[in-house]
Design a protein around this motif. Structure first.
Motif, PDB file in Angstrom:
ATOM      1  N   LYS A  19      -5.620  -4.787  -0.696  1.00  0.00           N
ATOM      2  CA  LYS A  19      -5.419  -3.404  -1.142  1.00  0.00           C
ATOM      3  C   LYS A  19      -3.952  -2.994  -1.119  1.00  0.00           C
ATOM      4  O   LYS A  19      -3.505  -2.227  -1.956  1.00  0.00           O
ATOM      5  CB  LYS A  19      -6.214  -2.436  -0.253  1.00  0.00           C
ATOM      6  CG  LYS A  19      -7.700  -2.544  -0.419  1.00  0.00           C
ATOM      7  CD  LYS A  19      -8.402  -1.573   0.508  1.00  0.00           C
ATOM      8  CE  LYS A  19      -9.908  -1.755   0.437  1.00  0.00           C
ATOM      9  NZ  LYS A  19     -10.593  -0.928   1.423  1.00  0.00           N
ATOM     10  N   LYS A  20      -3.221  -3.473  -0.124  1.00  0.00           N
ATOM     11  CA  LYS A  20      -1.819  -3.097   0.033  1.00  0.00           C
ATOM     12  C   LYS A  20      -0.940  -4.253  -0.436  1.00  0.00           C
ATOM     13  O   LYS A  20      -1.006  -5.343   0.117  1.00  0.00           O
ATOM     14  CB  LYS A  20      -1.547  -2.759   1.506  1.00  0.00           C
ATOM     15  CG  LYS A  20      -0.134  -2.300   1.789  1.00  0.00           C
ATOM     16  CD  LYS A  20      -0.044  -1.842   3.233  1.00  0.00           C
ATOM     17  CE  LYS A  20       1.338  -1.442   3.638  1.00  0.00           C
ATOM     18  NZ  LYS A  20       1.852  -0.278   2.966  1.00  0.00           N
ATOM     19  N   LYS A  21      -0.120  -3.968  -1.449  1.00  0.00           N
ATOM     20  CA  LYS A  21       0.755  -4.984  -2.011  1.00  0.00           C
ATOM     21  C   LYS A  21       2.229  -4.595  -1.906  1.00  0.00           C
ATOM     22  O   LYS A  21       3.106  -5.372  -2.270  1.00  0.00           O
ATOM     23  CB  LYS A  21       0.385  -5.235  -3.470  1.00  0.00           C
ATOM     24  CG  LYS A  21      -1.025  -5.787  -3.649  1.00  0.00           C
ATOM     25  CD  LYS A  21      -1.339  -5.965  -5.106  1.00  0.00           C
ATOM     26  CE  LYS A  21      -2.740  -6.327  -5.453  1.00  0.00           C
ATOM     27  NZ  LYS A  21      -3.545  -7.100  -4.637  1.00  0.00           N
ATOM     28  N   LEU A  81      10.726   7.277  -5.163  1.00  0.00           N
ATOM     29  CA  LEU A  81       9.829   6.167  -4.865  1.00  0.00           C
ATOM     30  C   LEU A  81       8.405   6.502  -5.292  1.00  0.00           C
ATOM     31  O   LEU A  81       7.751   5.724  -5.978  1.00  0.00           O
ATOM     32  CB  LEU A  81       9.865   5.839  -3.370  1.00  0.00           C
ATOM     33  CG  LEU A  81       8.924   4.721  -2.948  1.00  0.00           C
ATOM     34  CD1 LEU A  81       9.632   3.766  -2.009  1.00  0.00           C
ATOM     35  CD2 LEU A  81       7.687   5.260  -2.292  1.00  0.00           C
ATOM     36  N   LEU A  82       7.921   7.673  -4.894  1.00  0.00           N
ATOM     37  CA  LEU A  82       6.537   8.054  -5.217  1.00  0.00           C
ATOM     38  C   LEU A  82       6.345   8.254  -6.714  1.00  0.00           C
ATOM     39  O   LEU A  82       5.285   7.919  -7.254  1.00  0.00           O
ATOM     40  CB  LEU A  82       6.138   9.301  -4.435  1.00  0.00           C
ATOM     41  CG  LEU A  82       6.076   9.112  -2.921  1.00  0.00           C
ATOM     42  CD1 LEU A  82       5.801  10.443  -2.230  1.00  0.00           C
ATOM     43  CD2 LEU A  82       5.042   8.074  -2.536  1.00  0.00           C
ATOM     44  N   GLU A  88      -0.488   5.432  -4.464  1.00  0.00           N
ATOM     45  CA  GLU A  88      -1.280   4.385  -3.810  1.00  0.00           C
ATOM     46  C   GLU A  88      -0.468   3.572  -2.808  1.00  0.00           C
ATOM     47  O   GLU A  88      -1.039   2.928  -1.932  1.00  0.00           O
ATOM     48  CB  GLU A  88      -1.968   3.471  -4.824  1.00  0.00           C
ATOM     49  CG  GLU A  88      -1.048   2.759  -5.766  1.00  0.00           C
ATOM     50  CD  GLU A  88      -0.707   3.554  -7.034  1.00  0.00           C
ATOM     51  OE1 GLU A  88      -0.009   2.998  -7.881  1.00  0.00           O
ATOM     52  OE2 GLU A  88      -1.130   4.713  -7.169  1.00  0.00           O
ATOM     53  N   VAL A  89       0.870   3.608  -2.891  1.00  0.00           N
ATOM     54  CA  VAL A  89       1.669   2.885  -1.905  1.00  0.00           C
ATOM     55  C   VAL A  89       1.527   3.492  -0.509  1.00  0.00           C
ATOM     56  O   VAL A  89       1.878   2.870   0.472  1.00  0.00           O
ATOM     57  CB  VAL A  89       3.170   2.785  -2.290  1.00  0.00           C
ATOM     58  CG1 VAL A  89       3.348   1.993  -3.566  1.00  0.00           C
ATOM     59  CG2 VAL A  89       3.803   4.151  -2.377  1.00  0.00           C
ATOM     60  N   LEU A  90       0.970   4.691  -0.448  1.00  0.00           N
ATOM     61  CA  LEU A  90       0.728   5.344   0.846  1.00  0.00           C
ATOM     62  C   LEU A  90      -0.721   5.156   1.286  1.00  0.00           C
ATOM     63  O   LEU A  90      -1.220   5.890   2.135  1.00  0.00           O
ATOM     64  CB  LEU A  90       1.078   6.834   0.772  1.00  0.00           C
ATOM     65  CG  LEU A  90       2.544   7.137   0.484  1.00  0.00           C
ATOM     66  CD1 LEU A  90       2.767   8.635   0.365  1.00  0.00           C
ATOM     67  CD2 LEU A  90       3.447   6.539   1.546  1.00  0.00           C
ATOM     68  N   GLU A  95      -2.659  13.371  -0.840  1.00  0.00           N
ATOM     69  CA  GLU A  95      -3.106  13.721  -2.194  1.00  0.00           C
ATOM     70  C   GLU A  95      -1.961  14.142  -3.101  1.00  0.00           C
ATOM     71  O   GLU A  95      -2.020  13.946  -4.299  1.00  0.00           O
ATOM     72  CB  GLU A  95      -4.151  14.836  -2.114  1.00  0.00           C
ATOM     73  CG  GLU A  95      -5.450  14.390  -1.461  1.00  0.00           C
ATOM     74  CD  GLU A  95      -6.485  15.497  -1.429  1.00  0.00           C
ATOM     75  OE1 GLU A  95      -6.378  16.454  -2.225  1.00  0.00           O
ATOM     76  OE2 GLU A  95      -7.396  15.396  -0.598  1.00  0.00           O
ATOM     77  N   THR A  96      -0.921  14.745  -2.522  1.00  0.00           N
ATOM     78  CA  THR A  96       0.188  15.244  -3.338  1.00  0.00           C
ATOM     79  C   THR A  96       1.485  14.534  -2.948  1.00  0.00           C
ATOM     80  O   THR A  96       1.607  13.972  -1.857  1.00  0.00           O
ATOM     81  CB  THR A  96       0.391  16.762  -3.150  1.00  0.00           C
ATOM     82  OG1 THR A  96       0.859  16.996  -1.805  1.00  0.00           O
ATOM     83  CG2 THR A  96      -0.894  17.533  -3.404  1.00  0.00           C
TER      84      THR A  96
END
Length: 128
Positions: A19-21, A81-82, A88-90, A95-96
């Protein structure tokens, strides 16, 4: 190069599950690794530490997982970055983007260090 890097159990499990890449980090005072020097093909050996919250770097499981660095992307701030990497990197903890920035700034030293060093999205894959 081979680096050792501390990680909490939950993110490690997300990497193992696929899930985390992308691991997000900034240069700081408590890790020897300099993320601006990471290169594609380097290896990171994750050492599991207690927490969260940040309570020190006491390793509770050494060499839990080795991953290969696939890419390193540098951003000047958390919002950049976001915007580029996506929420999804978090690991769907927010949610925001505002909540995401708040979360990143809550990590030990991140609020102080991101303006100095930026923040890195480190794309990884488990070493087979």
């Amino acid at each position: 190069m081979n680096y050792k890097l501390e990680i909490y159990r939950k993110p490690l499990e997300s990497i193992l599950s696929g899930k985390k890449k992308v691991e997000i980090r900034t240069n700081n005072s408590y890790e020897a690794i300099r993320y601006d020097q990471l290169k594609v093909g380097d290896f990171i050996s994750f050492q599991v530490i207690s927490g969260p919250p940040f309570i020190g770097l006491d390793v509770i499981e050494a060499d839990a997982l080795t991953v290969e660095v696939v890419d390193v992307r540098h951003y000047t701030d958390a919002l950049s970055l976001l915007n580029t990497e996506g929420m999804e990197v978090l690991s769907n903890l927010c949610e925001t983007k505002e909540q995401g920035i708040e979360l990143l700034h809550s990590f030990h030293e991140y609020k102080e260090m991101i303006p100095k060093h930026g923040i890195f999205a480190i794309e990884i894959r488990p070493k087979i």
